[in-house]
Write a protein that holds these residues in place. Structure first.
Motif, mmCIF file in Angstrom:
data_model
loop_
_atom_site.group_PDB
_atom_site.id
_atom_site.type_symbol
_atom_site.label_atom_id
_atom_site.label_comp_id
_atom_site.label_asym_id
_atom_site.label_seq_id
_atom_site.Cartn_x
_atom_site.Cartn_y
_atom_site.Cartn_z
ATOM 1 N N ILE A 142 46.084 38.278 37.825
ATOM 2 C CA ILE A 142 45.902 39.596 37.192
ATOM 3 C C ILE A 142 46.519 39.557 35.803
ATOM 4 O O ILE A 142 47.625 39.019 35.628
ATOM 5 N N GLU A 143 45.815 40.119 34.827
ATOM 6 C CA GLU A 143 46.410 40.311 33.507
ATOM 7 C C GLU A 143 46.261 41.767 33.115
ATOM 8 O O GLU A 143 45.276 42.415 33.438
ATOM 9 N N ASN A 144 47.253 42.270 32.438
ATOM 10 C CA ASN A 144 47.211 43.620 31.885
ATOM 11 C C ASN A 144 47.581 43.569 30.412
ATOM 12 O O ASN A 144 48.558 42.898 30.033
ATOM 13 N N GLY B 247 54.460 36.748 40.606
ATOM 14 C CA GLY B 247 53.566 37.226 41.658
ATOM 15 C C GLY B 247 53.960 38.544 42.281
ATOM 16 O O GLY B 247 53.115 39.245 42.839
ATOM 17 N N ALA B 248 55.231 38.909 42.213
ATOM 18 C CA ALA B 248 55.684 40.174 42.789
ATOM 19 C C ALA B 248 55.581 41.333 41.811
ATOM 20 O O ALA B 248 55.871 42.475 42.174
ATOM 21 N N THR B 249 55.156 41.066 40.576
ATOM 22 C CA THR B 249 55.026 42.127 39.573
ATOM 23 C C THR B 249 53.788 42.967 39.858
ATOM 24 O O THR B 249 52.679 42.449 39.965
ATOM 25 N N ALA B 250 53.994 44.261 39.993
ATOM 26 C CA ALA B 250 52.880 45.164 40.286
ATOM 27 C C ALA B 250 52.128 45.496 39.006
ATOM 28 O O ALA B 250 52.691 46.079 38.076
ATOM 29 N N LEU B 251 50.846 45.104 38.953
ATOM 30 C CA LEU B 251 50.004 45.347 37.789
ATOM 31 C C LEU B 251 48.776 46.149 38.179
ATOM 32 O O LEU B 251 48.453 46.284 39.375
ATOM 33 N N MET B 252 48.081 46.683 37.192
ATOM 34 C CA MET B 252 46.839 47.404 37.428
ATOM 35 C C MET B 252 45.788 46.395 37.898
ATOM 36 O O MET B 252 45.419 45.497 37.141
ATOM 37 N N LEU C 266 38.769 46.436 34.002
ATOM 38 C CA LEU C 266 38.958 47.715 33.327
ATOM 39 C C LEU C 266 39.433 47.414 31.916
ATOM 40 O O LEU C 266 39.889 46.297 31.633
ATOM 41 N N THR C 267 39.341 48.399 31.051
ATOM 42 C CA THR C 267 39.936 48.215 29.733
ATOM 43 C C THR C 267 41.441 48.006 29.913
ATOM 44 O O THR C 267 42.131 48.851 30.474
ATOM 45 N N GLY C 268 41.919 46.852 29.497
ATOM 46 C CA GLY C 268 43.335 46.554 29.619
ATOM 47 C C GLY C 268 43.758 45.941 30.934
ATOM 48 O O GLY C 268 44.957 45.757 31.176
ATOM 49 N N ALA C 269 42.796 45.580 31.795
ATOM 50 C CA ALA C 269 43.149 44.970 33.083
ATOM 51 C C ALA C 269 41.985 44.130 33.592
ATOM 52 O O ALA C 269 40.875 44.638 33.747
ATOM 53 N N ILE C 270 42.245 42.850 33.841
ATOM 54 C CA ILE C 270 41.232 41.964 34.424
ATOM 55 C C ILE C 270 41.900 41.156 35.532
ATOM 56 O O ILE C 270 43.020 40.674 35.376
ATOM 57 N N ALA C 271 41.200 41.047 36.662
ATOM 58 C CA ALA C 271 41.767 40.350 37.815
ATOM 59 C C ALA C 271 40.710 39.473 38.472
ATOM 60 O O ALA C 271 39.501 39.723 38.354
ATOM 61 N N LEU C 272 41.174 38.458 39.166
ATOM 62 C CA LEU C 272 40.299 37.582 39.946
ATOM 63 C C LEU C 272 41.113 37.067 41.130
ATOM 64 O O LEU C 272 42.122 36.388 40.950
ATOM 65 N N SER C 273 40.681 37.413 42.340
ATOM 66 C CA SER C 273 41.424 37.034 43.547
ATOM 67 C C SER C 273 40.458 36.514 44.597
ATOM 68 O O SER C 273 39.451 37.167 44.877
ATOM 69 N N GLY C 274 40.769 35.350 45.173
ATOM 70 C CA GLY C 274 39.833 34.808 46.148
ATOM 71 C C GLY C 274 40.317 33.549 46.821
ATOM 72 O O GLY C 274 41.528 33.315 46.985
ATOM 73 N N LEU C 275 39.344 32.706 47.196
ATOM 74 C CA LEU C 275 39.617 31.488 47.936
ATOM 75 C C LEU C 275 38.763 30.348 47.387
ATOM 76 O O LEU C 275 37.649 30.569 46.914
ATOM 77 N N THR C 276 39.303 29.131 47.479
ATOM 78 C CA THR C 276 38.543 27.949 47.114
ATOM 79 C C THR C 276 39.175 26.745 47.798
ATOM 80 O O THR C 276 40.359 26.773 48.153
ATOM 81 N N GLN C 277 38.390 25.705 48.015
ATOM 82 C CA GLN C 277 38.935 24.462 48.538
ATOM 83 C C GLN C 277 39.515 23.647 47.395
ATOM 84 O O GLN C 277 38.844 23.420 46.389
ATOM 85 N N GLY D 110 39.512 51.234 42.624
ATOM 86 C CA GLY D 110 40.327 50.558 41.625
ATOM 87 C C GLY D 110 40.098 51.052 40.216
ATOM 88 O O GLY D 110 40.647 50.496 39.264
ATOM 89 N N LEU D 111 39.300 52.113 40.061
ATOM 90 C CA LEU D 111 39.103 52.694 38.734
ATOM 91 C C LEU D 111 40.331 53.457 38.253
ATOM 92 O O LEU D 111 40.513 53.650 37.050
ATOM 93 N N SER D 112 41.167 53.900 39.187
ATOM 94 C CA SER D 112 42.342 54.665 38.786
ATOM 95 C C SER D 112 43.285 53.798 37.969
ATOM 96 O O SER D 112 43.698 52.721 38.403
ATOM 97 N N ARG D 113 43.663 54.305 36.837
ATOM 98 C CA ARG D 113 44.585 53.573 35.970
ATOM 99 C C ARG D 113 46.028 53.731 36.440
ATOM 100 O O ARG D 113 46.949 53.161 35.843
#
Length: 453
Positions: free
Chosen positions: A426-428, A111-116, A403-414, A332-335
């Motif tokens: 996040i995956e890169n 979780g502390a790894t900084a990714l795109m 983005l090409t080479g980066a997909i993320a999903l962050s949010g909330l749920t019960q 967030g378009l900046s690579r």
């Protein structure tokens, strides 16, 4: 979500209607940060260069809390550990799940790894804009007259429409005719935003379609290289349609202090604009808001000043960790952008606290909902539509990022236990098909929800 839904959700986030001050959190399994901040109120025209701009006392002697998992949370963690290594996600993936009630980090995978982070950057942009400018802030577009020239002055309204320009033109024509004038020159003034208009890390293929060069004047969200001259030409056409001759081509000029105000248009409130930006993941609105946030803090309307102000808001106002945080644009378009999943989760966790509901509530309301048509989590984008994630339709509120080479999903749920969970994935660098990666991400969110047990 409707306003009623937002109010209900806020109440569910706050057991007993109150939340204790939080203590600083270390990123890692079973550790949870805590906020010790003053009440959040909109800050308008505040210079952030000094350390006291968003001063708040901090309990530096506090220790972080270790999670004790119940059966439901333990099952969720077990499932996440299995599903996060899905080959569709590749080998460079991170994730965090927080519990909004117990102050615990339930699960942490790098979780502390900084990714795109792709468009998850918009969560930071929205937080900065709402905090500095205030939810009721409106952007103004003006028309002024001097020396035989009407000048359309951009005020950073990325939602300006041709209908709005038509009203400005009608008012201007009425004034011209009352003064006995039948012809006029037309100019545009977009000097509110200085150069450069392109951010560090933007690929040339991004503009003007995915994002236009950032200027203070635009109409109908047109994706063109010079949105200001484009808006001026639309304005000139409407003047002509109302019986005024436009003398020559539309030019760029700076309005004089001696020019006479002729007409003005004000945008919808910022809360509405943020709502739209998040639902649609509108890159152009995000970039404009970043510039206007810098101005609202007394800084130049540049990428650098905007991102610096956002950093200060997150860190000094809200106590969000900026370790590994690198932000070069608002969309967030900046690579070159890098944000840890743990930091995104911290930003989202602010939405679970009643004291920030007035300031940040439009972020919660603007998060796309799984299966919501017209949003970036809608069926038209193939989201939450496979056998594992369909059960979570209508149950996940999250910001997408692609983005090409980066997909993320962050949010909330019960979760399955009825308690609200905050998550970020996040995956890169995965080489799988983008739709397959998104299906895997949706599955992780369904796992946090507990419907995919």
């Amino acid at each position: 979500m409707s306003d009623m839904t937002t109010q209900t959700a806020a109440a569910l986030f706050e057991p007993g209607g109150r939340r204790r001050h939080r203590k600083p959190r270390q990123h890692g399994t079973g550790m949870r940060r805590a906020l010790v901040l003053a009440m959040a109120v909109p800050v308008a025209s505040v210079a952030l260069s000094g350390p006291s701009a968003f001063a708040a006392g901090k309990d530096t002697g506090a220790t972080a809390k270790t999670a004790t998992l119940d059966a439901d949370d333990q099952q969720m963690v077990t499932n996440l550990e299995t599903r996060v290594v899905d080959t569709r996600l590749g080998s460079n993936v991170s994730g965090v799940v927080l519990d909004a009630e117990s102050d615990a980090t339930l699960w942490d995978h790098n979780g502390a790894t900084a990714l795109m982070p792709a468009s998850n950057v918009k969560l930071a942009t929205a937080t900065g804009a709402l905090t500095v400018l205030g939810t009721d802030h409106r952007f103004t577009t003006k028309v002024v007259y001097g020396d035989g020239r009407l000048t359309l002055v951009g005020g950073g309204d990325r939602t300006l429409t041709s209908a709005d320009l038509a009203e400005l033109a009608k008012t201007a024509v009425d004034g011209l005719k009352a003064a006995g004038l039948t012809s006029v020159k037309v100019a545009v003034d977009d000097s509110l935003f200085p150069a450069p208009s392109l951010a560090n890390g933007w690929n040339t293929g991004y503009y003007p379609d995915s994002v236009a060069p950032v200027r203070a004047l635009v109409v109908d969200g047109h994706g063109v290289d010079d949105t200001s001259l484009d808006a001026g030409q639309v304005f000139a056409q409407q003047l002509a349609a109302n019986g005024v001759t436009v003398d020559g081509a539309v030019t760029r000029a700076t309005a004089s202090a001696h020019d006479v105000p002729v007409a003005r248009h004000t945008s919808a409130p910022l809360s509405d604009i943020v709502h739209t930006m998040l639902k649609k993941s509108d890159n152009n609105i995000a970039e404009t808001l970043l510039r206007m946030t810098a101005l609202g803090a007394g800084r130049p309307a540049t990428f650098e000043a905007g991102t610096e102000v956002v950093r200060q808001v997150l860190s000094e106002r809200y106590g969000v960790s900026l370790t590994g945080f690198e932000m070069y644009d608002g969309s967030g378009l900046s690579r070159a952008d890098r944000i840890p999943a743990a930091t995104l989760a911290e930003i989202l966790e602010l939405l679970t606290q009643n004291r920030y509901a007035q300031t940040l509530g439009s972020i919660l309301d603007g998060l796309p909902v799984s299966g919501e048509a017209g949003s970036t989590l809608g069926p038209e984008w193939g989201r939450f539509d496979d056998a594992h994630s369909q059960c979570a339709v209508g149950k996940v509120h999250a910001k997408t990022g692609t983005l090409t080479g980066a997909i993320a999903l962050s949010g909330l749920t019960q979760g399955k236990d009825g308690k609200w969970k905050v998550f970020s994935f996040i995956e890169n660098g995965s080489t799988a098909n983008a739709n397959d990666i998104k299906d895997a991400m949706d599955g992780l969110a369904a796992t946090v929800n507990g419907c995919w047990a």
